[in-house]
Structure formats: structure tokens, C-alpha cells
Write a protein that holds these residues in place. Structure first.
Motif, PDB file in Angstrom:
ATOM      1  N   THR A 129      37.899   5.002  42.430  1.00 20.65           N
ATOM      2  CA  THR A 129      37.128   6.247  42.365  1.00 20.65           C
ATOM      3  C   THR A 129      37.418   7.011  41.081  1.00 20.65           C
ATOM      4  O   THR A 129      36.508   7.559  40.449  1.00 20.65           O
ATOM      5  N   ILE A 130      38.687   7.027  40.704  1.00 23.25           N
ATOM      6  CA  ILE A 130      39.073   7.692  39.453  1.00 23.25           C
ATOM      7  C   ILE A 130      38.383   7.012  38.274  1.00 23.25           C
ATOM      8  O   ILE A 130      37.835   7.682  37.383  1.00 23.25           O
ATOM      9  N   ALA A 131      38.403   5.688  38.270  1.00 23.30           N
ATOM     10  CA  ALA A 131      37.785   4.949  37.167  1.00 23.30           C
ATOM     11  C   ALA A 131      36.297   5.261  37.067  1.00 23.30           C
ATOM     12  O   ALA A 131      35.785   5.591  35.988  1.00 23.30           O
ATOM     13  N   ILE A 132      35.605   5.192  38.182  1.00 24.71           N
ATOM     14  CA  ILE A 132      34.155   5.410  38.170  1.00 24.71           C
ATOM     15  C   ILE A 132      33.822   6.846  37.789  1.00 24.71           C
ATOM     16  O   ILE A 132      32.914   7.101  36.976  1.00 24.71           O
ATOM     17  N   THR A 133      34.543   7.807  38.352  1.00 20.99           N
ATOM     18  CA  THR A 133      34.277   9.224  38.054  1.00 20.99           C
ATOM     19  C   THR A 133      34.502   9.527  36.577  1.00 20.99           C
ATOM     20  O   THR A 133      33.676  10.176  35.925  1.00 20.99           O
ATOM     21  N   SER A 134      35.623   9.061  36.055  1.00 16.81           N
ATOM     22  CA  SER A 134      35.926   9.313  34.640  1.00 16.81           C
ATOM     23  C   SER A 134      34.900   8.642  33.734  1.00 16.81           C
ATOM     24  O   SER A 134      34.500   9.209  32.713  1.00 16.81           O
ATOM     25  N   VAL A 135      34.462   7.443  34.097  1.00 18.45           N
ATOM     26  CA  VAL A 135      33.455   6.740  33.301  1.00 18.45           C
ATOM     27  C   VAL A 135      32.174   7.566  33.219  1.00 18.45           C
ATOM     28  O   VAL A 135      31.554   7.685  32.149  1.00 18.45           O
ATOM     29  N   TYR A 136      31.773   8.183  34.342  1.00 19.09           N
ATOM     30  CA  TYR A 136      30.567   9.019  34.333  1.00 19.09           C
ATOM     31  C   TYR A 136      30.699  10.188  33.355  1.00 19.09           C
ATOM     32  O   TYR A 136      29.760  10.506  32.615  1.00 19.09           O
ATOM     33  N   TYR A 137      31.859  10.819  33.354  1.00 17.38           N
ATOM     34  CA  TYR A 137      32.051  11.950  32.440  1.00 17.38           C
ATOM     35  C   TYR A 137      32.071  11.504  30.983  1.00 17.38           C
ATOM     36  O   TYR A 137      31.499  12.173  30.106  1.00 17.38           O
ATOM     37  N   PHE A 138      32.735  10.393  30.720  1.00 11.22           N
ATOM     38  CA  PHE A 138      32.748   9.887  29.347  1.00 11.22           C
ATOM     39  C   PHE A 138      31.354   9.463  28.902  1.00 11.22           C
ATOM     40  O   PHE A 138      30.979   9.658  27.744  1.00 11.22           O
ATOM     41  N   ILE A 139      30.593   8.889  29.815  1.00  9.78           N
ATOM     42  CA  ILE A 139      29.214   8.521  29.480  1.00  9.78           C
ATOM     43  C   ILE A 139      28.409   9.756  29.102  1.00  9.78           C
ATOM     44  O   ILE A 139      27.627   9.738  28.135  1.00  9.78           O
ATOM     45  N   ALA A 140      28.600  10.859  29.851  1.00 14.07           N
ATOM     46  CA  ALA A 140      27.876  12.099  29.545  1.00 14.07           C
ATOM     47  C   ALA A 140      28.205  12.592  28.138  1.00 14.07           C
ATOM     48  O   ALA A 140      27.316  12.983  27.367  1.00 14.07           O
ATOM     49  N   ALA A 141      29.509  12.549  27.776  1.00 14.12           N
ATOM     50  CA  ALA A 141      29.914  12.984  26.437  1.00 14.12           C
ATOM     51  C   ALA A 141      29.370  12.033  25.378  1.00 14.12           C
ATOM     52  O   ALA A 141      28.926  12.465  24.304  1.00 14.12           O
ATOM     53  N   ARG A 142      29.380  10.723  25.683  1.00 10.87           N
ATOM     54  CA  ARG A 142      28.872   9.746  24.722  1.00 10.87           C
ATOM     55  C   ARG A 142      27.370   9.887  24.509  1.00 10.87           C
ATOM     56  O   ARG A 142      26.856   9.624  23.426  1.00 10.87           O
ATOM     57  N   ILE A 143      26.652  10.298  25.542  1.00  8.81           N
ATOM     58  CA  ILE A 143      25.214  10.493  25.408  1.00  8.81           C
ATOM     59  C   ILE A 143      24.920  11.603  24.399  1.00  8.81           C
ATOM     60  O   ILE A 143      24.061  11.460  23.525  1.00  8.81           O
ATOM     61  N   ILE A 144      25.648  12.708  24.506  1.00  7.76           N
ATOM     62  CA  ILE A 144      25.451  13.811  23.551  1.00  7.76           C
ATOM     63  C   ILE A 144      25.827  13.356  22.147  1.00  7.76           C
ATOM     64  O   ILE A 144      25.120  13.645  21.163  1.00  7.76           O
ATOM     65  N   LEU A 145      26.940  12.639  22.031  1.00  3.81           N
ATOM     66  CA  LEU A 145      27.360  12.109  20.731  1.00  3.81           C
ATOM     67  C   LEU A 145      26.283  11.195  20.151  1.00  3.81           C
ATOM     68  O   LEU A 145      25.945  11.288  18.961  1.00  3.81           O
ATOM     69  N   ALA A 146      25.741  10.327  20.985  1.00  2.14           N
ATOM     70  CA  ALA A 146      24.738   9.361  20.514  1.00  2.14           C
ATOM     71  C   ALA A 146      23.459  10.048  20.054  1.00  2.14           C
ATOM     72  O   ALA A 146      22.871   9.655  19.042  1.00  2.14           O
ATOM     73  N   ILE A 147      23.018  11.052  20.793  1.00  2.00           N
ATOM     74  CA  ILE A 147      21.791  11.763  20.418  1.00  2.00           C
ATOM     75  C   ILE A 147      21.934  12.366  19.029  1.00  2.00           C
ATOM     76  O   ILE A 147      21.031  12.280  18.187  1.00  2.00           O
ATOM     77  N   GLY A 148      23.079  13.000  18.764  1.00  2.00           N
ATOM     78  CA  GLY A 148      23.297  13.600  17.450  1.00  2.00           C
ATOM     79  C   GLY A 148      23.475  12.561  16.351  1.00  2.00           C
ATOM     80  O   GLY A 148      22.882  12.663  15.275  1.00  2.00           O
TER      81      GLY A 148
END
Length: 491
Positions: A129-148
């Protein structure tokens, strides 16, 4: 038009100041995307129980969003203009870079976990659960990084087309594109060191501060760009001689019929759908699709490769030296941008023919990757040197394929076409990163054997073989689509 301190007959050189700014932006761009690859294996994975598959999905989604972002970033830059568009791009990706630092805290709050020690010590279902939850948050940050970050190359190529004549664009592009190499070169020396330093200072686990420190560099660039950039004909630091040099193509370019090329067409644009009617667009598309994934694989997986195959953690002196040498070798790509100019001067070929000749030469060097893993049995330095040579060939290839866009398309459409090419490259990058994570976990779990290699080394060898032949395939497709120089002239 002011001539600054130059004499009336002396040409100013402000275009190289602009090129230096593009170099700085590209360096920051690659530093920001490298923080995760240099901290996940030794700092983040133990805390959040990540596997190669988790990391593969994060990088795949990043590159997929980057692909979509490229599609729209080019249109955005063409619409907004290079000054404002670039400011927006680097502002968004700097925010995204810094947001990675709160992913651990967000995971703890979401799951009601009090300390990092409890995260690390979790087992069974809680660890998953920790792995999956953290992955979701990192994905959210990576999405913003990727857009810019998607806006960097469309904006930089458009600025290059504004400030350099066609014959110099590949060289200027290779210089600012070398920022990606410098960013990758500096990253293994500073990022794990920053993370370990702040960890010892008691600032969380250290990796959070690495994201904040590196992410903050983008805001410094924004301040400089705001005051430095103006279009050449509006810039008081560009004198008449330099402006004439920059705009020389308006006077010397001819159409295929031999008549003077119309200058007014530069102001006309292409709709997004119209771009895909031209084989030149598809040539750029497939040229990027077949090759960009190679660079992104080495960028995101080289630190893990050093750890998985040779056992050196990212903050060890040996790993830092290996990665430093790897990316130092890729600096040879600066000469790759100069090669088409040499060919043009010596043979009189048109820019496209010279670039395609140069790109064929660059496409041969990645074939060395077929020998990287076998030679690694003798010394880990052999694969590092070979990967570095492949990286140099890629950056040389990349500088020239970007310049092909400037050769073929009117300035009003350059950022859009670069965005389309970036989208194609990012799609392939997403595929290779996701596939690599799945392959490496599968190879380790099943102890897969491939040409005498077992486990993860077998997985890496498979990917190296794919990377080796990608450039020749890409070159053949480009040559088939656009056999001869054929610039697009809008009526």
C-alpha cells in the motif's frame, strides 16, 4: 538600432549570449529530471518499497505526459511567443520539480503513518500500500514536471531559428543541446551528495532537499531571461551587422525553381492537421520515435545499471566517477553539430543533404552497444565508455534532426513541428522505460538467460541490442520519406 560598444563595421555577438541562456535552461531541464533517477534506488526505494516495475511505471508515465505536452507545447510557444512561452514552461517544471519533495509527507499523511521508520519497517500488505500510494504522488509531481519540460526544446529551437542563420543552427543547437549532457554530467556528482548531506544533517531523508535545491535553479533562470531576451530586430545589443548576418537566409535562400524565396511566407502558419500532410513531418516523427527512447533509457536507468550489475550505490565514489565519465564522453556531441557545416563548406551540398550524411555517420556508432554487456565481463569501464559514445552519437543526431526542422519548415511552424517530434520521441521513451522495468523484474524473478547472461544482466543486454539498431532504422525511414531537400513554401 544601437551598435553597443561595437564599431559600425564590427559585428556584435549577442546571439551567443542567447545560446548560452538556452544551454543553461537545458542544463537545468536535465538536472530536474535526473534527481529521481539518482535517488530512487538508494534513497527512495527502501523507504517506499519500490521495485523496478514501480520506477518503470513512473518514468513511463512521465515520458507519456511529456509526449502529450510536446504536442501542445509547440503550439503554445508559437502562439505565446518565445519569451513568455519559455517563462511559462520553466516556471511550471520548476514547481513540479520542487513538489517531489512533499511526496513522502503526503504518503505518510494519507496512510496515517507517523514516521519514516514506520514506512521503512512496513511489511506485507502495508508495504504494498505504501509503494502504490507513494507512486501515485510521485506520478502527480512528474506530470507537472513533464508538462513544463515539454516546452524547453520547442522554445529553444524557435529561439535558435530567430537568432541564427540556417548554416549555423546545427552548431548552435549542438551547443545548447549539450546542456542536457552537462546536466547529466553534473547530476551524479551533486544530487546524491546533496541528498546524503541533508540526510546526515537531519533534514528528513535528504532526497527531499535534493529536489528543492535543484528545482530552485529554474527560478533563477527566469529572472535572467526576463531581462535578457528580445527578438533580434528589437534587441539594442544586436547591431546592424549582426542582424544582417542573422537574417542572411532572407536574401540568399532560393526555392527549388531557382527563384528568390518569398519572405512573407515566414509569417504564415500551418494548422496542426496540415502539418501531418507533409512527409517532412513524418520524417521528423519517425526519426525521433526510433531514437529518443535510447537516450531516455540511458538517462533514467544508467544509475540503476551501475547498481544492479556492478553493485555500486549512486552516492559511492565509484558510481559517481563511472557516471561522470559516461556523460563526459557524450560531450563529444558538440562536434557533431559542426560536422554538417564542414560538409557544406567542403562539398557545397544543401543543408538537408549534409545533415543526412552526418546523421548516417552518427547512426553507426550506437552499434557498439551490442558489445557493451559482453565486454563488461572484463571491466565495468567498457560498457560505460560504449554507452557514453552512444550518448554522444544520440546528441549529435538530435542536434541535426532539430535543425532539419528549421531547414524544412517556415519559422511560424517550427515549434509545432519540434513539438510533434518531441511527442514521438517521448512515446518511444515511455514504451522503453515501462518495458525495461517489467523486463528487469521478470529477468530477476525467473533468472532469465540471454546469450550467456542471467537475471538482470540478461535484461539489460536485450535493451542494449534494441538501442544499437534503432538509429539506422530511423535514418532509413527518414531517407525514404524525404530523399532530397524539399523545404515547405506556403502560398
Amino acid at each position: 538600432m544601437s551598435t553597443s560598444p561595437n564599431t559600425p563595421n564590427q559585428m556584435s555577438s549577442f546571439r551567443w549570449i542567447i545560446c548560452a541562456m538556452l544551454f543553461f535552461a537545458t542544463t537545468v531541464n536535465y538536472l530536474d529530471r535526473q534527481v529521481l533517477s539518482l535517488t530512487w534506488k538508494d534513497f527512495i526505494a527502501p523507504e517506499f518499497h519500490w521495485t523496478d516495475t514501480h520506477y518503470g511505471y513512473i518514468t513511463a508515465i512521465f515520458t507519456l505526459v511529456y509526449a502529450i505536452g510536446n504536442l501542445f507545447a509547440g503550439r503554445f510557444i508559437d502562439w505565446m511567443g518565445t519569451k513568455k512561452g519559455y517563462l511559462w514552461a520553466i516556471g511550471v517544471w520548476s514547481v513540479g520539480a520542487c513538489l517531489h519533495a512533499i511526496c513522502g509527507y503526503a504518503t505518510e499523511v494519507t496512510l496515517g503513518i507517523d514516521t519514516t521508520a514506520h514506512l521503512i519497517g512496513a511489511t506485507g500488505a502495508l508495504a504494498s500500500t505504501i509503494a502504490i500510494t507513494s507512486v501515485y504522488y510521485f506520478i502527480a509531481a512528474r506530470i507537472i514536471l513533464a508538462i513544463g519540460e515539454a516546452g524547453n526544446f520547442p522554445a529553444a529551437i524557435k529561439v535558435t531559428a530567430e537568432y541564427f542563420p540556417k548554416k549555423d543552427r546545427a552548431f548552435a543547437t549542438s551547443i545548447f543541446n549539450a546542456g542536457s549532457t552537462i546536466g547529466a554530467l553534473i547530476a551524479p556528482l551533486c544530487i546524491p551528495t546533496v541528498a546524503r548531506y541533508f540526510q546526515r544533517m537531519g533534514a528528513g531523508n535528504g532526497w527531499e532537499m535534493a529536489f528543492i535545491v535543484i528545482g530552485g535553479l529554474g527560478f533563477v533562470w527566469m529572472g535572467l531571461w526576463q531581462f535578457i531576451y528580445k527578438k533580434p530586430h528589437e534587441n539594442p545589443h544586436v547591431n546592424a551587422a549582426e542582424l544582417a548576418y542573422i537574417e542572411q537566409d532572407k536574401f540568399h535562400e532560393t526555392t527549388a525553381t531557382g527563384s528568390p524565396a518569398p519572405t512573407a511566407t515566414e509569417e504564415k502558419g500551418l494548422t496542426f492537421l496540415q502539418c501531418f500532410k507533409y512527409p517532412q513531418t513524418w520524417a521528423v516523427f519517425f526519426g525521433k520515435f526510433m531514437t529518443d527512447g535510447v537516450w531516455w533509457f540511458f538517462l533514467f536507468w544508467a544509475p540503476a545499471y551501475v547498481k544492479d550489475v556492478y553493485g555500486f550505490s549512486s552516492d559511492s565514489s565509484t558510481a559517481q566517477m563511472l557516471l561522470f565519465v559516461l556523460y563526459a564522453i557524450t560531450m563529444l556531441s558538440i562536434y557533431g553539430g559542426k560536422l554538417p557545416t564542414i560538409i557544406i563548406n567542403r562539398t557545397g551540398k544543401n543543408p538537408y543533404a549534409a545533415r543526412m550524411q552526418a546523421m548516417f555517420i552518427f547512426a553507426l556508432f550506437p552499434l557498439l552497444a551490442l558489445f557493451a554487456q559482453p565486454l563488461g565481463n572484463y571491466s565495468y569501464w567498457y560498457p560505460i565508455i560504449i554507452i557514453g559514445i552512444t550518448g554522444a552519437a544520440h546528441q549529435s543526431w538530435s542536434a541535426n534532426i532539430y535543425s532539419v526542422v528549421g531547414d524544412m519548415f517556415p519559422k511560424s511552424a517550427i515549434a509545432t513541428i519540434v513539438g510533434i517530434g518531441g511527442m514521438a520521441g517521448s512515446i518511444s521513451s515511455s514504451l522503453i522505460n515501462m518495458s525495461s522495468g517489467l523486463l528487469f523484474d521478470y529477468a530477476e524473478k525467473t533468472q532469465m538467460v540471454f546469450f550467456g547472461f542471467q537475471g538482470k544482466p540478461a535484461g539489460y543486454f536485450i535493451i542494449f541490442c534494441i538501442c544499437a539498431v534503432s538509429y539506422l532504422i530511423g535514418w532509413c525511414i527518414m531517407k525514404a520519406l524525404v530523399p532530397k531537400y524539399k523545404p515547405i513554401v506556403l502560398d
